[in-house]
Design a protein around this motif. Structure first.
Motif, PDB file in Angstrom:
ATOM      1  N   GLU A 288     105.595  56.301 -20.083  1.00  0.00           N
ATOM      2  CA  GLU A 288     104.163  56.490 -19.867  1.00  0.00           C
ATOM      3  C   GLU A 288     103.486  56.957 -21.152  1.00  0.00           C
ATOM      4  OE1 GLU A 288     102.502  58.771 -16.260  1.00  0.00           O
ATOM      5  OE2 GLU A 288     102.259  60.177 -17.932  1.00  0.00           O
ATOM      6  N   PHE A 289     104.138  57.891 -21.853  1.00  0.00           N
ATOM      7  CA  PHE A 289     103.606  58.428 -23.100  1.00  0.00           C
ATOM      8  C   PHE A 289     103.486  57.321 -24.156  1.00  0.00           C
ATOM      9  CE2 PHE A 289     103.704  60.689 -27.140  1.00  0.00           C
ATOM     10  CZ  PHE A 289     102.950  61.823 -26.890  1.00  0.00           C
ATOM     11  N   GLU A 290     104.524  56.476 -24.232  1.00  0.00           N
ATOM     12  CA  GLU A 290     104.512  55.372 -25.181  1.00  0.00           C
ATOM     13  C   GLU A 290     103.382  54.398 -24.868  1.00  0.00           C
ATOM     14  OE1 GLU A 290     107.804  52.353 -27.050  1.00  0.00           O
ATOM     15  OE2 GLU A 290     107.630  52.406 -24.860  1.00  0.00           O
ATOM     16  N   ASN A 291     103.205  54.062 -23.599  1.00  0.00           N
ATOM     17  CA  ASN A 291     102.142  53.129 -23.204  1.00  0.00           C
ATOM     18  C   ASN A 291     100.765  53.684 -23.545  1.00  0.00           C
ATOM     19  OD1 ASN A 291     103.860  51.151 -22.178  1.00  0.00           O
ATOM     20  ND2 ASN A 291     103.893  52.039 -20.134  1.00  0.00           N
ATOM     21  N   ASP A 292     100.570  54.982 -23.276  1.00  0.00           N
ATOM     22  CA  ASP A 292      99.281  55.585 -23.585  1.00  0.00           C
ATOM     23  C   ASP A 292      99.034  55.584 -25.090  1.00  0.00           C
ATOM     24  OD1 ASP A 292      96.922  57.412 -22.577  1.00  0.00           O
ATOM     25  OD2 ASP A 292      97.746  58.391 -24.363  1.00  0.00           O
ATOM     26  N   LEU A 293     100.073  55.878 -25.874  1.00  0.00           N
ATOM     27  CA  LEU A 293      99.903  55.911 -27.325  1.00  0.00           C
ATOM     28  C   LEU A 293      99.588  54.520 -27.874  1.00  0.00           C
ATOM     29  CD1 LEU A 293     100.007  58.043 -29.608  1.00  0.00           C
ATOM     30  CD2 LEU A 293     102.273  57.165 -30.152  1.00  0.00           C
ATOM     31  N   PHE A 294     100.195  53.488 -27.292  1.00  0.00           N
ATOM     32  CA  PHE A 294      99.881  52.112 -27.707  1.00  0.00           C
ATOM     33  C   PHE A 294      98.384  51.849 -27.544  1.00  0.00           C
ATOM     34  CE2 PHE A 294     103.323  48.777 -28.255  1.00  0.00           C
ATOM     35  CZ  PHE A 294     104.256  49.682 -28.743  1.00  0.00           C
ATOM     36  N   ASN A 295      97.842  52.192 -26.368  1.00  0.00           N
ATOM     37  CA  ASN A 295      96.423  51.959 -26.111  1.00  0.00           C
ATOM     38  C   ASN A 295      95.541  52.833 -27.006  1.00  0.00           C
ATOM     39  OD1 ASN A 295      97.133  50.142 -24.094  1.00  0.00           O
ATOM     40  ND2 ASN A 295      97.170  51.725 -22.522  1.00  0.00           N
ATOM     41  N   HIS A 296      95.947  54.074 -27.170  1.00  0.00           N
ATOM     42  CA  HIS A 296      95.250  55.057 -27.994  1.00  0.00           C
ATOM     43  C   HIS A 296      95.134  54.559 -29.442  1.00  0.00           C
ATOM     44  CE1 HIS A 296      95.693  59.472 -29.689  1.00  0.00           C
ATOM     45  NE2 HIS A 296      94.722  58.810 -30.284  1.00  0.00           N
ATOM     46  N   VAL A 297      96.264  54.176 -30.025  1.00  0.00           N
ATOM     47  CA  VAL A 297      96.285  53.745 -31.422  1.00  0.00           C
ATOM     48  C   VAL A 297      95.554  52.415 -31.593  1.00  0.00           C
ATOM     49  CG1 VAL A 297      97.806  53.017 -33.310  1.00  0.00           C
ATOM     50  CG2 VAL A 297      98.366  55.057 -31.971  1.00  0.00           C
ATOM     51  N   HIS A 298      95.658  51.552 -30.594  1.00  0.00           N
ATOM     52  CA  HIS A 298      94.927  50.276 -30.661  1.00  0.00           C
ATOM     53  C   HIS A 298      93.434  50.529 -30.808  1.00  0.00           C
ATOM     54  CE1 HIS A 298      93.166  46.449 -29.574  1.00  0.00           C
ATOM     55  NE2 HIS A 298      92.625  46.993 -28.502  1.00  0.00           N
ATOM     56  N   LEU A 299      92.878  51.434 -30.012  1.00  0.00           N
ATOM     57  CA  LEU A 299      91.443  51.707 -30.073  1.00  0.00           C
ATOM     58  C   LEU A 299      91.031  52.240 -31.444  1.00  0.00           C
ATOM     59  CD1 LEU A 299      90.752  53.345 -26.580  1.00  0.00           C
ATOM     60  CD2 LEU A 299      90.235  51.013 -27.322  1.00  0.00           C
ATOM     61  N   GLU A 300      91.905  53.022 -32.065  1.00  0.00           N
ATOM     62  CA  GLU A 300      91.573  53.588 -33.366  1.00  0.00           C
ATOM     63  C   GLU A 300      91.805  52.585 -34.496  1.00  0.00           C
ATOM     64  OE1 GLU A 300      92.397  58.277 -32.245  1.00  0.00           O
ATOM     65  OE2 GLU A 300      93.545  57.351 -33.865  1.00  0.00           O
TER      66      GLU A 300
END
Length: 317
Positions: A288-300
């Protein structure tokens, strides 16, 4: 067949190695390349190139140790831009699921083209294109229009959604990782390494979020406010916004590499038969943490940072 120069950096005095490599890179014409030969992994050079030149080069390992490392470094032709993976996901976020399924990093590695990534991972690019094409034939659901948001609003969204998620979940995952490593580490020694890596992720990301919230995001919001209100923009002490964003991208890549190592150590979070409840929850939370970080970093990396850089240039005209 074209002959590519090999620069043997083992024969160069340490303090002159990177300057000579940069000089050689700067002398390249677009689409030209050279090879560096070294006795250790030159990965720090990769990050220095990103920091000082930006994403204007290709990086391909030809030999990857343990005694010899060779890397082919090429210069990208800026006049012939190719759509990157990050740009593809910005246009249609559903494509992120295709990349995720194939193990293709669309956030930290979002600056690379599809052809570059497929070549590196040994994936048939036509197979990936076919899967992406299937996505095009499906009616798109109402996704959040991140790309059209005001940069100040997008910064607040990232902070209140993804930063908050990281802050809330790091303590819980840390406690689980350390506990599971202590209880099961004798039978599953990889868990000790998983706990060690996540402790590093927790430390690095905590500092990273603080820098974004106290330095970078306020600057981005000031840019957005100046553009909206047509007021004069005052340059920040760190100069161009591209300076901190390049540092943030390097730190994003470090976090992505750490999570990729955890995924490899756990064989894609495969639970053994003797996994207890805490063991099971740990693996679910890490995914879950990895998936959230993928989305997080994509936006940035793929939306906020490039748009902030472009806005700053527009305001400077």
């Amino acid at each position: 067949m074209e002959t590519i120069l090999t620069l043997d950096v083992t024969k160069i005095e340490p303090r002159f190695k990177h300057p000579q490599i940069f000089e050689k890179f700067d002398d390249l014409n677009p689409n030209e390349a050279f090879i560096i030969h070294n006795d250790h992994d030159p990965k720090p050079l990769y990050y220095q190139l990103i920091g000082e030149r930006g994403h204007v080069f290709t990086w391909e390992y030809l030999a990857n140790g343990p005694e010899i490392w060779e890397v082919k470094i090429g210069k990208i032709d800026a006049n012939q831009p190719q759509e990157t993976i990050g740009e593809m996901v910005v246009k249609d976020y559903r494509k992120a699921q295709v990349f995720k399924k194939l193990g293709i990093d669309f956030c930290c590695g979002g600056k690379k083209t599809l052809a570059e990534v497929c070549d590196k991972k040994g994936i048939d690019v036509e197979v990936v294109k076919a899967q992406l094409s299937e996505i095009n034939d499906i009616e798109q659901a109402n996704a959040l229009p991140f790309d059209s948001w005001d940069l100040g609003f997008l910064s607040d969204y990232i902070e209140n959604t993804h930063h908050q998620y990281v802050k809330e979940n790091i303590p819980f995952i840390l406690e689980l990782a350390n506990k599971v490593a202590r209880v099961h580490g004798d039978r599953h020694p990889e868990l000790i390494k998983v706990a060690y890596i996540f402790n590093r992720i927790a430390h690095d990301l905590s500092l990273h979020l603080e820098k974004e919230e106290k330095i970078l995001f306020p600057h981005v919001k000031a840019l957005a406010s100046a553009a909206k209100n047509k007021t004069k923009f005052i340059e920040a002490p760190f100069g161009s916004v591209s300076n901190p964003t390049q540092i943030m991208e390097v730190e994003h890549e470090h976090a992505g590499e750490d999570l990729a190592e955890i995924r490899e150590l756990t064989q894609n979070y495969l639970l053994p038969q003797d996994a207890c409840t805490s063991y099971t929850i740990l693996f679910k939370k890490l995914q879950e943490f990895e998936n959230d970080l993928f989305n997080h970093v994509h936006l940035e990396n793929n939306i906020l940072f490039p748009k902030a850089i472009r806005l700053e240039k527009d305001l400077s005209v």
